[in-house]
Write an enzyme that holds these catalytic residues in place. Structure first.
Site, PDB file in Angstrom:
ATOM      1  N   LYS A   1       0.747  -1.307  -0.006  1.00 54.94           N
ATOM      2  CA  LYS A   1       0.105  -0.167   0.038  1.00 54.94           C
ATOM      3  C   LYS A   1       1.007   1.401   0.079  1.00 54.94           C
ATOM      4  O   LYS A   1       2.290   1.248   0.257  1.00 54.94           O
ATOM      5  CB  LYS A   1      -1.060  -0.044   1.231  1.00 54.94           C
ATOM      6  CG  LYS A   1      -0.257  -0.286   2.579  1.00 54.94           C
ATOM      7  CD  LYS A   1      -1.119  -0.225   3.813  1.00 54.94           C
ATOM      8  CE  LYS A   1      -0.316  -0.253   5.070  1.00 54.94           C
ATOM      9  NZ  LYS A   1      -1.152  -0.492   6.187  1.00 54.94           N
TER      10      LYS A   1
ATOM     11  N   ARG B   1     -10.961  -0.421  14.543  1.00 57.92           N
ATOM     12  CA  ARG B   1     -10.934   0.177  13.012  1.00 57.92           C
ATOM     13  C   ARG B   1     -11.805  -0.803  12.427  1.00 57.92           C
ATOM     14  O   ARG B   1     -13.012  -0.769  12.584  1.00 57.92           O
ATOM     15  CB  ARG B   1      -9.433   0.112  12.659  1.00 57.92           C
ATOM     16  CG  ARG B   1      -9.049   1.144  11.717  1.00 57.92           C
ATOM     17  CD  ARG B   1      -7.500   1.341  11.273  1.00 57.92           C
ATOM     18  NE  ARG B   1      -6.635   0.079  10.730  1.00 57.92           N
ATOM     19  CZ  ARG B   1      -5.692   0.011  10.329  1.00 57.92           C
ATOM     20  NH1 ARG B   1      -4.696   0.954  10.462  1.00 57.92           N
ATOM     21  NH2 ARG B   1      -5.127  -1.190   9.784  1.00 57.92           N
TER      22      ARG B   1
ATOM     23  N   HIS C   1      -6.124  -7.225  12.868  1.00 59.63           N
ATOM     24  CA  HIS C   1      -4.910  -6.628  12.855  1.00 59.63           C
ATOM     25  C   HIS C   1      -4.448  -6.232  14.153  1.00 59.63           C
ATOM     26  O   HIS C   1      -5.482  -5.868  14.987  1.00 59.63           O
ATOM     27  CB  HIS C   1      -5.111  -5.203  12.006  1.00 59.63           C
ATOM     28  CG  HIS C   1      -3.890  -4.438  11.734  1.00 59.63           C
ATOM     29  ND1 HIS C   1      -2.628  -5.027  11.119  1.00 59.63           N
ATOM     30  CD2 HIS C   1      -3.745  -3.252  11.670  1.00 59.63           C
ATOM     31  CE1 HIS C   1      -1.742  -4.140  10.910  1.00 59.63           C
ATOM     32  NE2 HIS C   1      -2.179  -2.962  11.329  1.00 59.63           N
TER      33      HIS C   1
ATOM     34  N   ARG D   1       1.347 -10.722   7.326  1.00 60.21           N
ATOM     35  CA  ARG D   1       1.306  -9.484   6.404  1.00 60.21           C
ATOM     36  C   ARG D   1       2.491  -8.553   6.494  1.00 60.21           C
ATOM     37  O   ARG D   1       2.454  -7.875   7.621  1.00 60.21           O
ATOM     38  CB  ARG D   1      -0.181  -8.763   6.479  1.00 60.21           C
ATOM     39  CG  ARG D   1      -1.334  -9.599   6.159  1.00 60.21           C
ATOM     40  CD  ARG D   1      -2.681  -8.847   6.230  1.00 60.21           C
ATOM     41  NE  ARG D   1      -2.651  -7.959   7.604  1.00 60.21           N
ATOM     42  CZ  ARG D   1      -3.189  -8.450   8.599  1.00 60.21           C
ATOM     43  NH1 ARG D   1      -3.680  -9.575   8.587  1.00 60.21           N
ATOM     44  NH2 ARG D   1      -3.179  -7.533   9.788  1.00 60.21           N
TER      45      ARG D   1
ATOM     46  N   TYR E   1      12.424  30.983   5.646  1.00 61.79           N
ATOM     47  CA  TYR E   1      11.480  31.479   6.345  1.00 61.79           C
ATOM     48  C   TYR E   1      11.429  31.939   7.811  1.00 61.79           C
ATOM     49  O   TYR E   1      11.629  30.760   8.525  1.00 61.79           O
ATOM     50  CB  TYR E   1      10.077  30.641   5.993  1.00 61.79           C
ATOM     51  CG  TYR E   1       9.722  30.896   4.530  1.00 61.79           C
ATOM     52  CD1 TYR E   1       9.377  32.200   3.786  1.00 61.79           C
ATOM     53  CD2 TYR E   1       9.756  29.648   3.902  1.00 61.79           C
ATOM     54  CE1 TYR E   1       8.989  31.929   2.435  1.00 61.79           C
ATOM     55  CE2 TYR E   1       9.338  29.603   2.464  1.00 61.79           C
ATOM     56  CZ  TYR E   1       8.948  30.857   1.799  1.00 61.79           C
ATOM     57  OH  TYR E   1       8.540  30.669   0.704  1.00 61.79           O
TER      58      TYR E   1
ATOM     59  N   CYS F   1      11.325  24.546   3.352  1.00 62.23           N
ATOM     60  CA  CYS F   1      10.220  25.041   2.542  1.00 62.23           C
ATOM     61  C   CYS F   1       9.587  24.297   1.506  1.00 62.23           C
ATOM     62  O   CYS F   1       9.711  22.910   1.722  1.00 62.23           O
ATOM     63  CB  CYS F   1      10.892  26.093   1.486  1.00 62.23           C
ATOM     64  SG  CYS F   1      11.952  27.287   2.209  1.00 62.23           S
ATOM     65  N   MET F   2       8.630  24.767   0.851  1.00 61.06           N
ATOM     66  CA  MET F   2       7.829  23.448  -0.001  1.00 61.06           C
ATOM     67  C   MET F   2       8.785  22.815  -1.104  1.00 61.06           C
ATOM     68  O   MET F   2       8.386  21.674  -1.208  1.00 61.06           O
ATOM     69  CB  MET F   2       6.988  24.610  -0.948  1.00 61.06           C
ATOM     70  CG  MET F   2       5.810  23.504  -1.545  1.00 61.06           C
ATOM     71  SD  MET F   2       4.721  24.538  -2.537  1.00 61.06           S
ATOM     72  CE  MET F   2       3.848  25.318  -1.538  1.00 61.06           C
ATOM     73  N   ASP F   3       9.906  23.456  -1.587  1.00 67.13           N
ATOM     74  CA  ASP F   3      10.590  22.719  -2.554  1.00 67.13           C
ATOM     75  C   ASP F   3      12.027  22.669  -2.108  1.00 67.13           C
ATOM     76  O   ASP F   3      12.811  21.902  -3.027  1.00 67.13           O
ATOM     77  CB  ASP F   3      10.478  23.395  -4.041  1.00 67.13           C
ATOM     78  CG  ASP F   3       8.994  24.103  -3.992  1.00 67.13           C
ATOM     79  OD1 ASP F   3       8.316  23.150  -4.214  1.00 67.13           O
ATOM     80  OD2 ASP F   3       8.952  25.177  -3.783  1.00 67.13           O
TER      81      ASP F   3
HETATM   82  C1  LIG Z   1      -0.197  -1.398   7.040  1.00 62.84           C
HETATM   83  C2  LIG Z   1      -0.691  -2.819   7.287  1.00 62.84           C
HETATM   84  C3  LIG Z   1       0.159  -3.906   7.330  1.00 62.84           C
HETATM   85  C4  LIG Z   1       1.598  -3.962   7.319  1.00 62.84           C
HETATM   86  O1  LIG Z   1       2.110  -3.447   8.569  1.00 62.84           O
HETATM   87  P1  LIG Z   1       3.587  -3.076   8.751  1.00 62.84           P
HETATM   88  O2  LIG Z   1       3.596  -2.679  10.433  1.00 62.84           O
HETATM   89  O3  LIG Z   1       4.096  -2.311   8.196  1.00 62.84           O
HETATM   90  O4  LIG Z   1       4.302  -4.623   8.750  1.00 62.84           O
HETATM   91  C5  LIG Z   1      -0.365  -5.155   7.640  1.00 62.84           C
HETATM   92  N1  LIG Z   1      -1.813  -5.241   7.862  1.00 62.84           N
HETATM   93  C6  LIG Z   1      -2.700  -4.151   7.664  1.00 62.84           C
HETATM   94  C7  LIG Z   1      -3.969  -4.308   7.929  1.00 62.84           C
HETATM   95  C8  LIG Z   1      -2.205  -2.634   7.416  1.00 62.84           C
HETATM   96  O5  LIG Z   1      -2.860  -1.943   7.283  1.00 62.84           O
END
Ligand SMILES: *Cc1c(COP(=O)(O)O)cnc(C)c1O
Length: 424
Positions: free
Chosen positions: A45, A150, A182, A241, A287, A338-340
């Protein structure tokens, strides 16, 4: 190093993020060894945590990752498209997307062979409607809320969802591939943290029992992300994961650093100095004048800013490493990001007020010298962890914030050794 200009990308962006695909493979190996009995889902992601979606996904699959995971369905579509174009068989690259609100095009998701997370009965109804349209069962992973509040069905809501899942499965509308959740505190080694993880496991088990009682039989149970993989073997179940660890960063450097864990940070962010000059004692930089030269100083300018994902909170706090003709130079950011662009302090300048740079001794660095903002630390450059503590955040944010417009360059050290460098 291959120039990104060849691809038409990077033209006009002097900075570059170099991603070491061999490091990603290595890290996946370390994580696999920590959870040897489980399937491995590589979490890609947020543009693969800023490392680049498709090249990282391909490297992960090549390293033996069994699944790919993203949050948004839009990311899943881009991922499937990129993998299709690369000729990767969909059966070898199952994708799970977990943010699946009703506004999503579930028919398109099914046609792209994307597995969908289901947390709520309304979401299940939408997915079933798509399955009727497409004419085959949708592949779903039922999410249980085990204590993070969540996504996921609470134990109170799960029985109703479970019976509807069972009904949908009986009618051939869904294939219940997984059941998952999770962990919220798996990186916290305190008593309270461990108690939280134990409670997640207990609730997950209860949820699995509710599914079983309803006749719902998910094939793959998955609960752990990187910190669960590393620190809680009881959370591994059938699949893990992995995210931050595959990119070579520790889920919590206060618990164990990447080096402690044998992980290699995969991304190095580099930019050339676009200016080197002398300013007089008492001259403010950037700035707001939050930094004022304490003596006559050499300063440098880096062409990256918060518009590129360099956190403004790192103003006056983070540092970079400049490779000069004579070695390396650690240079603190001075003044506000700054921005850039941002300004760095290259050291005190000899000479008298009003003298031009040409009369101020040997410049400590030159225009065009390459600065590393963060990398794997091999040359003494900061890690993303150092930027994270400077900006009061976590390493995850340092890498994921990097703008997708910054050119990415892919290296593969093991192949380079054979004289071939391949861009994924
Ligand atoms: C981002 C995420 C992960 C990975 O988590 P890490 O801590 O980066 O290993 C796994 N499962 C879910 C649902 C996540 O949102």
């Amino acid at each position: 190093m291959t120039s990104t200009d060849e691809r038409g990308e990077g033209r006009g962006y002097p900075s570059c993020a170099t991603v070491d695909l061999a490091a990603i493979r290595h890290n996946l190996g370390v994580l696999r060894a920590a959870a040897p009995g489980a399937l491995q889902l590589a979490t890609v992601k947020a543009n693969a945590y800023g490392h680049g979606l498709i090249p990282v996904a391909r490297a992960a699959l090549a390293a033996g990752a069994n699944w790919l995971g993203v949050a948004q369905l839009a990311e899943a579509f881009a991922l499937r498209d990129g993998l299709d174009r690369a000729g990767i068989d969909r059966a070898d690259a199952p994708i799970l997307a977990w943010i699946t609100p009703s506004s999503c095009d579930f028919s398109a998701a099914m046609k792209a062979d994307i597995d969908l997370s289901v947390s709520w009965r309304s979401g299940l109804a939408d997915i079933c409607a798509a399955a009727r349209t497409v004419g085959r069962p949708a592949r779903v992973h039922v999410k249980i809320d085990t204590g993070m509040s969540r996504a996921g069905a609470t134990l109170a809501d799960l029985p109703a969802l479970a019976s509807e899942l069972r009904e949908a499965a009986d009618r051939g509308l869904v294939d219940i591939v997984g059941a998952w959740s999770h962990l919220s505190r798996a990186d916290d080694p305190s008593e309270a943290g461990n108690a939280s993880t134990a409670n997640h496991v207990r609730v997950f088990e209860e949820g699995l029992a509710i599914l079983r009682d309803a006749g719902v039989r998910p094939r793959i149970r998955h609960l752990a992300a990187t910190s669960g993989v590393l620190w809680h073997p009881e959370t591994h179940y059938d699949m893990v994961r992995v995210g931050i660890g595959m990119y070579g960063l520790s889920p919590d450097p206060a618990v164990a650093t990447a080096a402690n864990l044998g992980l290699i940070p995969a991304l190095a962010l580099r930019a050339p100095l676009t200016l080197v000059k002398v300013i007089e004692e008492g001259t403010p930089a950037s700035y707001g004048g939050t930094w004022v030269a304490p003596t006559r100083r050499w300063i440098g300018l880096i062409p990256l800013g918060y518009g590129d994902g360099i956190l403004r909170a790192a103003s006056n706090r983070a540092r970079i490493l400049v490779r000069t003709a004579s070695g390396t130079l650690s240079a603190p950011i001075v003044g506000r990001v700054c921005m850039d662009q941002f300004v760095v302090d290259l050291g005190s300048a000899p000479g008298n007020a009003g003298w031009p740079a040409s009369r101020s001794g040997v410049a400590p660095a030159s225009v065009g010298d390459i600065a590393t903002l963060f990398g794997n630390g091999d040359d003494g450059e900061p890690l993303a962890d150092e930027w994270a503590s400077a900006a009061d955040t976590i390493n995850y944010e340092i890498v994921t914030r990097l703008g997708a417009h910054i050119p990415r360059e892919y290296r593969d050290r093991s192949r380079q050794r054979n004289g071939r460098e391949e861009r994924a």
